[in-house]
Scaffold this active site. Structure first.
Site, PDB file in Angstrom:
ATOM      1  N   ARG A 136       0.940  -1.095   0.082  1.00  0.00           N
ATOM      2  CA  ARG A 136      -0.209   0.023  -0.078  1.00  0.00           C
ATOM      3  C   ARG A 136       0.873   1.094  -0.099  1.00  0.00           C
ATOM      4  O   ARG A 136       0.629   2.239  -0.754  1.00  0.00           O
ATOM      5  CB  ARG A 136      -0.893  -0.003   1.344  1.00  0.00           C
ATOM      6  CG  ARG A 136      -2.294  -0.189   1.259  1.00  0.00           C
ATOM      7  CD  ARG A 136      -2.526  -0.891   2.505  1.00  0.00           C
ATOM      8  NE  ARG A 136      -1.936  -1.773   3.035  1.00  0.00           N
ATOM      9  CZ  ARG A 136      -1.925  -3.020   2.670  1.00  0.00           C
ATOM     10  NH1 ARG A 136      -2.958  -3.486   1.652  1.00  0.00           N
ATOM     11  NH2 ARG A 136      -1.166  -3.904   2.800  1.00  0.00           N
ATOM     12  N   THR A 137       1.720   1.422   0.944  1.00  0.00           N
ATOM     13  CA  THR A 137       2.648   2.764   1.090  1.00  0.00           C
ATOM     14  C   THR A 137       3.197   3.125  -0.047  1.00  0.00           C
ATOM     15  O   THR A 137       2.926   4.080  -0.802  1.00  0.00           O
ATOM     16  CB  THR A 137       3.552   2.458   2.202  1.00  0.00           C
ATOM     17  OG1 THR A 137       2.781   2.155   3.368  1.00  0.00           O
ATOM     18  CG2 THR A 137       3.895   3.796   2.719  1.00  0.00           C
ATOM     19  N   LYS A 154      25.715  -3.539  -1.319  1.00  0.00           N
ATOM     20  CA  LYS A 154      27.274  -3.454  -1.474  1.00  0.00           C
ATOM     21  C   LYS A 154      27.621  -2.525  -0.158  1.00  0.00           C
ATOM     22  O   LYS A 154      28.843  -2.362  -0.063  1.00  0.00           O
ATOM     23  CB  LYS A 154      27.566  -2.665  -2.638  1.00  0.00           C
ATOM     24  CG  LYS A 154      26.951  -3.274  -3.903  1.00  0.00           C
ATOM     25  CD  LYS A 154      27.722  -2.375  -5.009  1.00  0.00           C
ATOM     26  CE  LYS A 154      27.141  -3.234  -6.451  1.00  0.00           C
ATOM     27  NZ  LYS A 154      27.508  -1.835  -7.269  1.00  0.00           N
ATOM     28  N   ARG A 163      11.483   3.853   3.145  1.00  0.00           N
ATOM     29  CA  ARG A 163      10.927   2.995   4.271  1.00  0.00           C
ATOM     30  C   ARG A 163      12.229   2.256   4.672  1.00  0.00           C
ATOM     31  O   ARG A 163      13.110   1.717   3.661  1.00  0.00           O
ATOM     32  CB  ARG A 163      10.016   2.137   3.839  1.00  0.00           C
ATOM     33  CG  ARG A 163       9.602   0.868   4.759  1.00  0.00           C
ATOM     34  CD  ARG A 163       8.392   0.148   4.421  1.00  0.00           C
ATOM     35  NE  ARG A 163       7.235   0.741   4.882  1.00  0.00           N
ATOM     36  CZ  ARG A 163       6.079   0.288   4.653  1.00  0.00           C
ATOM     37  NH1 ARG A 163       5.874  -0.849   4.733  1.00  0.00           N
ATOM     38  NH2 ARG A 163       4.990   1.054   5.206  1.00  0.00           N
ATOM     39  N   HIS A 169       5.419   6.042  11.651  1.00  0.00           N
ATOM     40  CA  HIS A 169       4.922   6.078  10.189  1.00  0.00           C
ATOM     41  C   HIS A 169       3.958   6.934  10.061  1.00  0.00           C
ATOM     42  O   HIS A 169       2.483   6.955  10.055  1.00  0.00           O
ATOM     43  CB  HIS A 169       4.079   4.549  10.240  1.00  0.00           C
ATOM     44  CG  HIS A 169       3.972   4.225   8.851  1.00  0.00           C
ATOM     45  ND1 HIS A 169       3.967   5.014   7.628  1.00  0.00           N
ATOM     46  CD2 HIS A 169       3.482   2.963   8.217  1.00  0.00           C
ATOM     47  CE1 HIS A 169       3.760   4.239   6.585  1.00  0.00           C
ATOM     48  NE2 HIS A 169       3.307   2.894   6.990  1.00  0.00           N
TER      49      HIS A 169
HETATM   50  C1  NCD Z   1       1.873  -0.823   8.337  1.00  0.00           C
HETATM   51  C2  NCD Z   1       3.314  -0.738   8.423  1.00  0.00           C
HETATM   52  O1  NCD Z   1       4.012  -0.766   7.555  1.00  0.00           O
HETATM   53  O2  NCD Z   1       3.593  -0.395   9.568  1.00  0.00           O
HETATM   54  N1  NCD Z   1       1.600  -0.963   6.681  1.00  0.00           N
HETATM   55  C3  NCD Z   1       1.263  -0.082   6.024  1.00  0.00           C
HETATM   56  O3  NCD Z   1       2.248   0.729   5.765  1.00  0.00           O
HETATM   57  N2  NCD Z   1       0.007   0.334   5.683  1.00  0.00           N
HETATM   58  C4  NCD Z   1       1.311  -1.730   9.171  1.00  0.00           C
HETATM   59  C5  NCD Z   1       2.001  -3.027   9.069  1.00  0.00           C
HETATM   60  O4  NCD Z   1       2.596  -3.557   8.490  1.00  0.00           O
HETATM   61  O5  NCD Z   1       1.422  -3.902  10.278  1.00  0.00           O
END
Ligand code: NCD
Length: 368
Positions: free
Chosen positions: A51-52, A80, A101, A129
């Site tokens: 999703r993100t 590397k 991320r 997040h």
């Molecule tokens: C979340 C995350 O990555 O922290 N997912 C997301 O970005 N929608 C929640 C999760 O992974 O449980």
């Protein structure tokens, strides 16, 4: 550059403006279809995401911009041994904005301290997040019509669930908010959230392990997945993984207008039988994620153009550099050995201090 690393990087007014822009995008998408023409977003995903990453990419395409990046660290120079700082410096030559991320707490902060374009934290370890929180705020606003006077139940893995940490941080700034923190004892909220946000801000909250006993008082139920990848002891995960499973039966005592949120992905903590309940807002929440990320990209690119010299600064009061070492194995500073160890000591240098990157507390006197 102005970045979004922690949800507190934006004032309440700025959050409200972002949500207003997102609502305008929802109402008039065609008006925004060329807003980022000629701009590039780099998505650096060192950790799995559906999703993100895809909502960031969809957001940039819908603004008329382009996307580059990777979704697999092994296909990048990280494999590397390249440092986050070098990657960020280098990517600033190719992209106008970066979404990152990373499995280690604080990695996007390190990127923002070295990039010359805005950096967005798309999830750092078990820490924060903030763009999920923007999604959650827009969802609460659209589902409930307000961001004030709400009892919010957060249920599941409150220790490693980074979305909950950022959500509590954000919602604590709105009036009339009360939290019910529902988790097994082993997965309670970390101290820096309990003490640093809830107690410090006098925000009413209670901790319990009983979902069924607390559900009737909630306006929002925010379910989370037990974060298997953050456990060092897999037996502990196995023991805790089925702690909460939301079913239609358990919802019988809930308010008729309670909203059920979940950042997704779900494993088994919400039975699929709940999906058809009108209170289940989690798929609508995923859609909101694209609109609020469009608003965020627009805003950060605008700020970068208005004020290119604006830097992500470390506060200068009570800063200790390279005097202590962070004891958190999940902190970026314990992995990247050349990174300066930076601690903030807001109460002067006699009490405890907090790692800049992961917020883990450390006593200054004995270094523990
Ligand atoms: C979340 C995350 O990555 O922290 N997912 C997301 O970005 N929608 C929640 C999760 O992974 O449980």
């Amino acid at each position: 550059m102005r970045s979004l690393i922690d949800i507190l990087d934006f004032s309440v007014k700025e959050l409200d403006d972002l949500m207003a822009t997102a609502l305008d995008i929802i109402a008039h998408p065609a008006m925004y279809s060329q807003s980022c023409r000629g701009k590039k977003l780099a998505t650096l995903f060192y950790e799995p995401s559906t999703r993100t990453r895809l909502s960031f990419e969809a957001a940039m395409y819908e603004l008329g911009g382009e996307v580059l990046g990777f979704s697999e660290p092994n296909s990048s120079s990280a494999a590397k041994g390249e440092s986050i700082a070098d990657t960020a410096r280098m990517l600033s030559c190719y992209a106008d904005i970066i979404a990152m991320r990373h499995p280690k707490d604080g990695a996007p902060l390190v990127a923002s301290m070295n990039a010359s374009v805005p950096v967005i934290n798309a999830g750092d370890g078990g820490h924060n997040h903030p763009t999920q929180t923007l999604t959650d705020l827009l969802t609460i606003l659209r589902e409930k019509g307000r961001l004030t006077d709400l009892t919010i139940g957060c249920c599941g893995d409150l220790k490693y669930g980074r979305t909950v940490h950022s959500l509590i941080n954000a919602m604590s700034r709105y009036s009339g908010i009360r939290f019910v923190l529902i988790s097994p004892d082993e997965l309670r909220i970390p101290d820096y959230v309990r003490e640093g946000i809830l107690e410090k801000g006098n925000i009413p909250y209670e901790e319990t392990d009983d979902l069924e006993a607390s559900i009737s008082g909630l306006d929002i139920l925010y379910m989370t997945r037990i974060q298997r990848e953050r456990f060092t002891d897999i037996e502990e995960y196995e023991r805790l993984k089925n702690s909460y499973i939301l079913t239609p039966e358990k919802l019988r005592n809930a308010k008729s207008d309670m909203s059920i949120l979940h950042p997704l992905p779900r494993v088994n903590e919400i039975s699929t039988a709940v999906d058809k309940d009108p209170r289940a807002a989690y798929f609508r929440q995923a859609l909101n994620g694209k609109f609020i990320r469009m608003a965020l990209i627009l805003r950060l690119l605008m700020l970068a153009e208005e004020d290119p010299e604006n830097e992500q600064r470390i506060p200068d009061e009570g800063v200790l550099i390279n005097k202590l070492r962070c004891g958190n194995p999940r902190c970026i500073s314990t992995v990247e050995q050349e990174l300066d160890q930076i601690f903030l000591a807001p109460q002067g240098l006699n009490g405890s201090c907090r790692c800049l990157y992961c917020e883990t507390e450390k006593s200054v006197r004995n270094g523990e």
